[in-house]
Design a protein around this motif. Structure first.
Motif, short mmCIF file in Angstrom:
data_model
loop_
_atom_site.label_atom_id
_atom_site.label_comp_id
_atom_site.label_asym_id
_atom_site.label_seq_id
_atom_site.Cartn_x
_atom_site.Cartn_y
_atom_site.Cartn_z
N ARG A 187 -11.35 1.07 -2.87
CA ARG A 187 -10.80 2.06 -1.96
C ARG A 187 -10.73 1.51 -0.53
O ARG A 187 -9.74 1.69 0.17
N GLU A 188 -11.78 0.80 -0.11
CA GLU A 188 -11.79 0.21 1.23
C GLU A 188 -10.69 -0.84 1.38
O GLU A 188 -10.00 -0.90 2.40
N SER A 189 -10.52 -1.67 0.35
CA SER A 189 -9.47 -2.69 0.43
C SER A 189 -8.09 -2.04 0.41
O SER A 189 -7.19 -2.49 1.12
N ASP A 190 -7.93 -0.96 -0.34
CA ASP A 190 -6.65 -0.26 -0.37
C ASP A 190 -6.35 0.37 0.99
O ASP A 190 -5.21 0.36 1.45
N GLU A 191 -7.38 0.94 1.62
CA GLU A 191 -7.18 1.54 2.93
C GLU A 191 -6.74 0.48 3.94
O GLU A 191 -5.90 0.73 4.79
N GLY A 192 -7.33 -0.71 3.84
CA GLY A 192 -6.93 -1.81 4.71
C GLY A 192 -5.50 -2.22 4.49
O GLY A 192 -4.75 -2.47 5.45
N GLN B 106 -3.24 0.42 6.03
CA GLN B 106 -3.20 0.30 7.50
C GLN B 106 -2.31 -0.87 7.92
O GLN B 106 -1.57 -0.76 8.90
N ARG C 250 -15.67 2.05 -4.56
CA ARG C 250 -15.71 2.10 -3.09
C ARG C 250 -15.07 0.87 -2.47
O ARG C 250 -14.31 0.96 -1.51
N LYS C 251 -15.41 -0.31 -3.00
CA LYS C 251 -14.82 -1.56 -2.49
C LYS C 251 -13.31 -1.55 -2.64
O LYS C 251 -12.57 -1.95 -1.74
N GLN D 53 -19.82 1.54 -6.88
CA GLN D 53 -19.72 0.53 -5.82
C GLN D 53 -18.37 -0.19 -5.90
O GLN D 53 -17.74 -0.44 -4.87
N GLN D 54 -17.94 -0.52 -7.09
CA GLN D 54 -16.66 -1.21 -7.25
C GLN D 54 -15.50 -0.33 -6.81
O GLN D 54 -14.55 -0.80 -6.18
#
Length: 68
Positions: free
Chosen positions: A57-62, A65, A54-55, A51-52
């Motif tokens: 990775r999502e923040s890195d993708e943001g 972008q 994934r979080k 879970q950590q």
């Protein structure tokens, strides 16, 4: 570990052996219960770590972008 020409290593090994035997004799749970508990704790820890990641990775993708 050498004192007066004598090694203390055999005493160390004997202590480890006695400790292992005492641990087996006085274990509060059976081996099957202990393995099950380790498996459950490992699974929970892996899920939390996943879970950590994934979080993160999502923040890195943001951030990527925003950088584009």
């Amino acid at each position: 570990m050498i004192t007066n020409g004598k090694s203390r290593f055999p005493y160390f090994l004997a202590g480890m052996g006695l400790g292992a035997v005492a641990g087996l004799l006085f274990a509060p749970r059976s081996g099957e219960e202990t393995r099950k508990d380790f498996h459950e704790r490992g699974t929970k820890a892996f899920d939390i770590l996943n879970q950590q990641v994934r979080k993160l990775r999502e923040s890195d993708e943001g951030i990527v972008q925003q950088g584009k």
